[in-house]
Enzyme design. Structure first.
Site, PDB file in Angstrom:
ATOM      1  CB  SER A   1      58.308  42.725  43.801  1.00 28.59           C
ATOM      2  OG  SER A   1      59.583  42.879  43.250  1.00 28.59           O
TER       3      SER A   1
ATOM      4  CD  GLU B   1      65.638  46.573  39.170  1.00 31.07           C
ATOM      5  OE1 GLU B   1      65.072  45.639  38.587  1.00 31.07           O
ATOM      6  OE2 GLU B   1      65.263  47.016  40.269  1.00 31.07           O
TER       7      GLU B   1
ATOM      8  CB  SER C   1      61.671  52.058  45.085  1.00 28.43           C
ATOM      9  OG  SER C   1      62.320  50.873  45.426  1.00 28.43           O
TER      10      SER C   1
ATOM     11  CD  GLN D   1      61.239  47.482  38.986  1.00 24.34           C
ATOM     12  OE1 GLN D   1      61.836  47.923  39.962  1.00 24.34           O
ATOM     13  NE2 GLN D   1      61.720  46.504  38.255  1.00 24.34           N
TER      14      GLN D   1
HETATM   15  C1  LIG Z   1      65.642  48.408  48.337  1.00 23.13           C
HETATM   16  C2  LIG Z   1      64.731  47.607  47.479  1.00 23.13           C
HETATM   17  C3  LIG Z   1      63.993  48.240  46.519  1.00 23.13           C
HETATM   18  C4  LIG Z   1      63.108  47.521  45.715  1.00 23.13           C
HETATM   19  N1  LIG Z   1      62.377  48.203  44.805  1.00 23.13           N
HETATM   20  C5  LIG Z   1      61.480  47.535  44.056  1.00 23.13           C
HETATM   21  C6  LIG Z   1      60.636  48.251  43.159  1.00 23.13           C
HETATM   22  O1  LIG Z   1      60.700  49.479  43.051  1.00 23.13           O
HETATM   23  N2  LIG Z   1      59.745  47.555  42.430  1.00 23.13           N
HETATM   24  C7  LIG Z   1      59.629  46.194  42.536  1.00 23.13           C
HETATM   25  O2  LIG Z   1      58.814  45.637  41.803  1.00 23.13           O
HETATM   26  N3  LIG Z   1      60.405  45.477  43.403  1.00 23.13           N
HETATM   27  C8  LIG Z   1      61.314  46.121  44.163  1.00 23.13           C
HETATM   28  N4  LIG Z   1      62.095  45.437  45.063  1.00 23.13           N
HETATM   29  C9  LIG Z   1      61.858  44.006  45.220  1.00 23.13           C
HETATM   30  C10 LIG Z   1      62.993  43.124  44.775  1.00 23.13           C
HETATM   31  O3  LIG Z   1      63.062  43.038  43.382  1.00 23.13           O
HETATM   32  C11 LIG Z   1      62.765  41.770  45.462  1.00 23.13           C
HETATM   33  O4  LIG Z   1      62.993  41.965  46.839  1.00 23.13           O
HETATM   34  C12 LIG Z   1      63.694  40.718  44.943  1.00 23.13           C
HETATM   35  O5  LIG Z   1      63.386  40.370  43.619  1.00 23.13           O
HETATM   36  C13 LIG Z   1      63.599  39.436  45.821  1.00 23.13           C
HETATM   37  O6  LIG Z   1      62.298  39.018  45.933  1.00 23.13           O
HETATM   38  P1  LIG Z   1      61.654  38.683  47.378  1.00 23.13           P
HETATM   39  O7  LIG Z   1      61.942  39.851  48.275  1.00 23.13           O
HETATM   40  O8  LIG Z   1      60.232  38.323  47.139  1.00 23.13           O
HETATM   41  O9  LIG Z   1      62.488  37.465  47.932  1.00 23.13           O
HETATM   42  P2  LIG Z   1      62.294  35.922  47.545  1.00 23.13           P
HETATM   43  O10 LIG Z   1      62.256  35.773  46.061  1.00 23.13           O
HETATM   44  O11 LIG Z   1      61.134  35.379  48.302  1.00 23.13           O
HETATM   45  O12 LIG Z   1      63.640  35.313  48.070  1.00 23.13           O
HETATM   46  C14 LIG Z   1      63.878  34.984  49.437  1.00 23.13           C
HETATM   47  C15 LIG Z   1      65.260  34.387  49.556  1.00 23.13           C
HETATM   48  O13 LIG Z   1      65.345  33.183  48.785  1.00 23.13           O
HETATM   49  C16 LIG Z   1      66.436  33.248  47.860  1.00 23.13           C
HETATM   50  N5  LIG Z   1      66.076  32.595  46.609  1.00 23.13           N
HETATM   51  C17 LIG Z   1      64.905  32.739  45.936  1.00 23.13           C
HETATM   52  N6  LIG Z   1      64.922  31.988  44.815  1.00 23.13           N
HETATM   53  C18 LIG Z   1      66.129  31.406  44.761  1.00 23.13           C
HETATM   54  C19 LIG Z   1      66.758  30.497  43.837  1.00 23.13           C
HETATM   55  N7  LIG Z   1      66.122  30.085  42.719  1.00 23.13           N
HETATM   56  N8  LIG Z   1      68.030  30.082  44.093  1.00 23.13           N
HETATM   57  C20 LIG Z   1      68.692  30.511  45.223  1.00 23.13           C
HETATM   58  N9  LIG Z   1      68.122  31.341  46.139  1.00 23.13           N
HETATM   59  C21 LIG Z   1      66.884  31.785  45.909  1.00 23.13           C
HETATM   60  C22 LIG Z   1      66.660  34.728  47.650  1.00 23.13           C
HETATM   61  O14 LIG Z   1      67.994  34.991  47.223  1.00 23.13           O
HETATM   62  C23 LIG Z   1      66.375  35.308  49.026  1.00 23.13           C
HETATM   63  O15 LIG Z   1      67.511  35.206  49.842  1.00 23.13           O
HETATM   64  C24 LIG Z   1      62.978  46.121  45.877  1.00 23.13           C
HETATM   65  C25 LIG Z   1      63.715  45.472  46.862  1.00 23.13           C
HETATM   66  C26 LIG Z   1      64.575  46.189  47.667  1.00 23.13           C
HETATM   67  C27 LIG Z   1      65.348  45.479  48.728  1.00 23.13           C
END
Ligand SMILES: Cc1cc2nc3c(=O)[nH]c(=O)nc-3n(C[C@H](O)[C@H](O)[C@H](O)COP(=O)(O)OP(=O)(O)OC[C@H]3O[C@@H](n4cnc5c(N)ncnc54)[C@H](O)[C@@H]3O)c2cc1C
Length: 406
Positions: free
Chosen positions: A139, A254, A171, A136
């Protein structure tokens, strides 16, 4: 409500159990397994993927792959209740479906709902049989929780689209054949209205996959850099600039998948307590009962979501509740397992493989709090859509993407 199996459900359960007993190994809580994951590119990982594909082919050939997928696409055409019964029976065996989560669990339901006839004919069969693995590509470094802020650009060039940008946290990209990819195709409209959804062959020139290392020491996910990647126009899913609606189907699948995928069973908790020799300790018994109670609640919540999906009504925000419940359960189960392990929870794989595996799972619990939408974001969804609380601040919602400060 009667939670016992109806005669037809009992017959299905017996059939499922008989199949699993004949074809799968029973689960052993003491087995070493791979806990928090496997080293990317290692022989152990390749072996795990091969075994998962072989198992999926056995399921497909015997009519057990895709319990709720329509028969015309190779599924069983079953009900959500049958899916739940299957999950319950499968949880007693050593047969993890994780390798197929992004394909069968997410890309598949999306293609069934939004794909062209040609896309369904080309992709669904090999996906369900496990012959082709999917990742996928959603992100990005600047677009996670706020996924619609994505900036990977796709520009049309004749019968092809040319893609440039960077994805992150992808992933399993290092062993996948295909990816579901979100791109920006119009910067003159608000962010949700200029996104287009594509299917991309992961072996296309211009795709560079770099592993990212996690707290467990393994690299389950990757950064993926796309440089002048050419995608045929027929690989667009849904309409140009309408990819956000398609994305919603993927994201709901998902959350349901993550929430409905509680691989821990009550039997696992009881075995864990017995193995610790502390089954008479009232504090241990109370915590075990708490974990098992949460599992049972999640089971019925999962059924509710599955039911709405199979009846064609959107599961919507309930899948966020399910996902939150799952991450809470993961935390409580893993904390409990580590408290039973005590100081031996720090031992390495060579000294105590079973406890080390639990420690890896303990460290890995944070993955599920982030992946598929963070706990905080799920709470926002629940607050707004179920509890009717005021919405999150969305200052850029109606601003053209090109005018949003970056
Ligand atoms: C094990 C794992 C597998 C993954 N696999 C995939 C994959 O295969 N493909 C893919 O595309 N993505 C994948 N992801 C990505 C995942 O979808 C993102 O990590 C997730 O959407 C959070 O985005 P970010 O890491 O950019 O954090 P950010 O969006 O930058 O968030 C940082 C912090 O701010 C908080 N925050 C952000 N916005 C808000 C809000 N509006 N209100 C309150 N709090 C907020 C969040 O909760 C978090 O604590 C994976 C992530 C993990 C951990």
């Amino acid at each position: 409500m009667d939670f016992d199996d109806s005669p037809a459900e009992a017959a299905f359960r017996l059939e499922a159990r008989a199949f699993l007993e004949a074809h799968a190994k029973p689960k052993d809580i003491n087995s070493v397994g791979h806990g928090g994951g496997l080293v990317a590119g290692s022989e152990a990982e390749k072996q795990h993927v091969r075994e998962a594909q072989q198992w999926q082919a056995v399921l497909y050939d015997n009519g057990w792959a895709g319990i709720t997928w329509p028969k015309e696409y190779g599924g069983r055409g079953g009900t959500s209740v049958q899916q739940m019964i299957w999950n319950q029976e499968l949880a007693k065996f050593d047969a993890a479906p994780g390798v197929f989560a992004q394909g069968i669990g997410m890309a598949g339901p999306t293609l069934i709902k939004h794909g062209s006839d040609a896309q369904k004919a080309r992709f669904l069969g090999p996906m369900l049989r496990g012959d082709e693995l999917w990742c996928q590509l959603f992100s990005e470094p600047g677009a996670g929780s706020d996924l619609a802020a994505l900036s990977t650009k796709a520009v049309q060039d004749g019968e092809e689209w040319v893609v440039n940008g960077q994805k992150v946290w992808t992933s399993s990209a290092h062993y996948c054949d295909w990816g579901i990819l979100l791109t920006r195709t119009n910067v003159d409209v608000p962010k949700h209205q200029g996104i287009t959804y594509f299917l991309v062959d992961m072996r296309t020139p211009g795709i560079e996959i770099r592993p990212l290392h996690q707290i467990t020491g393994i690299a389950h996910f990757n950064e993926v850099v796309l440089t002048d990647v050419r995608i045929p126009a027929e690989n667009m899913v849904g309409d140009l600039n309408r990819g956000w609606g398609v994305t919603m189907t993927t994201l709901t699948s998902e959350r349901t998948l993550i929430g409905g995928n509680a691989a821990i069973t009550s039997a696992d908790v009881i075995k864990l307590v017995k193995r610790s020799g502390r089954g008479d300790d009232p504090v241990v018994r109370e915590r075990a009962a708490g974990v098992i109670t949460q599992m049972e609640i999640l089971k019925y919540m999962g059924l509710r979501v599955q039911t709405s999906i199979s009846q064609g009504t959107a599961a919507g925000a309930v899948s966020s509740v399910l996902k939150l419940g799952y991450t809470k359960l993961q935390t409580e189960f893993n904390d409990f397992a580590m408290s039973l392990a005590g100081a031996s929870g720090m031992l390495g794989a060579d000294d105590d493989p079973a406890t080390h595996r639990r420690a890896q799972q303990f460290l890995n619990q944070w993955s599920s709090k982030l992946g598929g939408g963070t706990d905080q974001v799920q709470r926002n969804i629940v607050g707004e859509r179920i509890l009717g609380l005021p919405g999150d601040v969305r200052a850029d919602k109606d601003v053209a993407f090109k005018d949003i400060p970056k």
